[in-house]
Enzyme design. Structure first.
Site: not given
Length: 351
Positions: A77, A121, A236
């Site tokens: 991804k 997800r 992140d």
């Protein structure tokens, strides 16, 4: 030999035909199974993601997230995090593309848009973690950050818990006020409330913000339910965190990907002596495989440190491909050149 393409039209068809609830349920179920296998060491852990930061013309990152299981193919991804996208370009903050490759030949099998799937997800993974660490009777959900991720966080939690009330906060008041309309399909009342009230009253909190590197926590330290469970979604980047370190030091912490979480998740605040001392607990895969380790902590403060990793995307893509096959959707294109002579790249032409 063609590559299957799944874009906007195909994903719209999947959503409208299968329905949001059924799609979310299938992804939650598949993630639970796949993460359990990971904890049992029947699957490989994805490598930590890598990428680069972008400063101009807008700040953000572009990263690549690979996953490979022998016999299960390769999924890669690419994901861009651009917090100014909604304001400047009318685009989602997170944009992504998923590619599936044949594990034997390296041939590109599938190219799919990953925007909706990433949101699904991420919400589904929080539901998996919450089902392990939160009290099953949890009814009050708190959301810090009311962007796109908040929609799927709440959706997934309502598929797992008897949610009766939602408290939301966002630094952009219009985002918080607009969440009720975006989640009206859930039929759950939503109230805008300040972070300290959310902390004090919620059974489960999901933080999903675009806070900057080095900025203060988006959730305060203060009174909270003894059994509070927090899904920390937004960290992140190195130096980007959402929760107060003092809160983390009191919590049982479950990272999704331990290496990645120590580098750029909430766990980075507990690196060094704290991490060595056991403040950071088993990974999500381990808790899925050995649920008693999670259940023992349901009456105390728990944190799921969610940085997101490629096995989750690999599993979610499996679900999308199965449904696409069931519905017969997806177009095909001859993207890869196939020379007539494998040793002569110019032999794609007969001239």
């Amino acid at each position: 030999m063609d590559t299957l393409l799944i874009g906007h039209a195909e994903i719209e068809r999947v959503l409208t035909t299968v329905g949001r609830d059924a799609l979310m349920d299938r992804i939650i179920e598949r993630l639970t199974k796949g993460l359990t296998e990971l904890g049992q060491r029947a699957r490989e852990l994805s490598p930590a993601r890598s990428g680069f930061e972008r400063e101009h013309p807008t700040r953000g990152v572009l990263e690549w997230m690979p996953h490979y299981d022998s016999g299960q193919g390769i999924t890669i991804k690419t994901v861009a995090y651009s917090p100014e996208n909604p304001r400047l370009f009318g685009l989602p903050t997170i944009l992504s593309t998923l590619a599936r490759y044949d594990g034997d030949t390296g041939r590109l099998l599938v190219l799919a848009d990953g925007n909706v799937l990433t949101a699904l997800r991420t919400g589904a993974t929080s539901a998996v973690a919450s089902s392990l660490l939160a009290r099953p009777e949890s009814t009050v959900v708190g959301l810090i950050g009311a962007g796109a991720q908040a929609v799927t966080q709440l959706h997934a939690l309502t598929r797992t818990f008897p949610v009766e009330r939602v408290l939301v906060w966002d630094v952009r008041k219009e985002n918080a006020a607009g969440l009720a309309a975006r989640t009206a399909f859930l039929g759950v009342p939503i109230t805008v409330a300040p972070p300290d009230v959310i902390l004090a009253r919620a059974d489960i909190i999901s933080t999903a913000t675009s806070t900057g590197v080095g900025e203060p926590p988006v959730l305060p330290y203060g009174d909270h339910q003894e059994h509070l469970h927090i899904n920390a979604i937004g960290s992140d980047l190195v130096g980007k965190t959402e929760l107060p370190r003092r809160l983390l030091r009191e919590a049982f912490i479950c990272p999704d990907h331990p290496e990645q979480a120590l580098r750029e998740g909430e766990c980075q605040q507990l690196a060094g002596d704290d991490a060595a001392g056991g403040a950071i607990g088993p990974s999500l895969g381990e808790l899925c495989a050995f649920t008693s380790q999670a259940v023992a902590h349901r009456d105390r403060l728990t944190v799921f440190d969610s940085t997101g990793f490629a096995l989750e995307d690999h599993l979610a893509l499996d679900v999308l491909l199965e449904i696409a096959d069931e519905l017969g959707v997806g177009s095909r294109a001859e993207l890869e050149t196939r020379p007539h002579d494998a040793f002569d790249p110019y032999s794609i032409s007969r001239e």
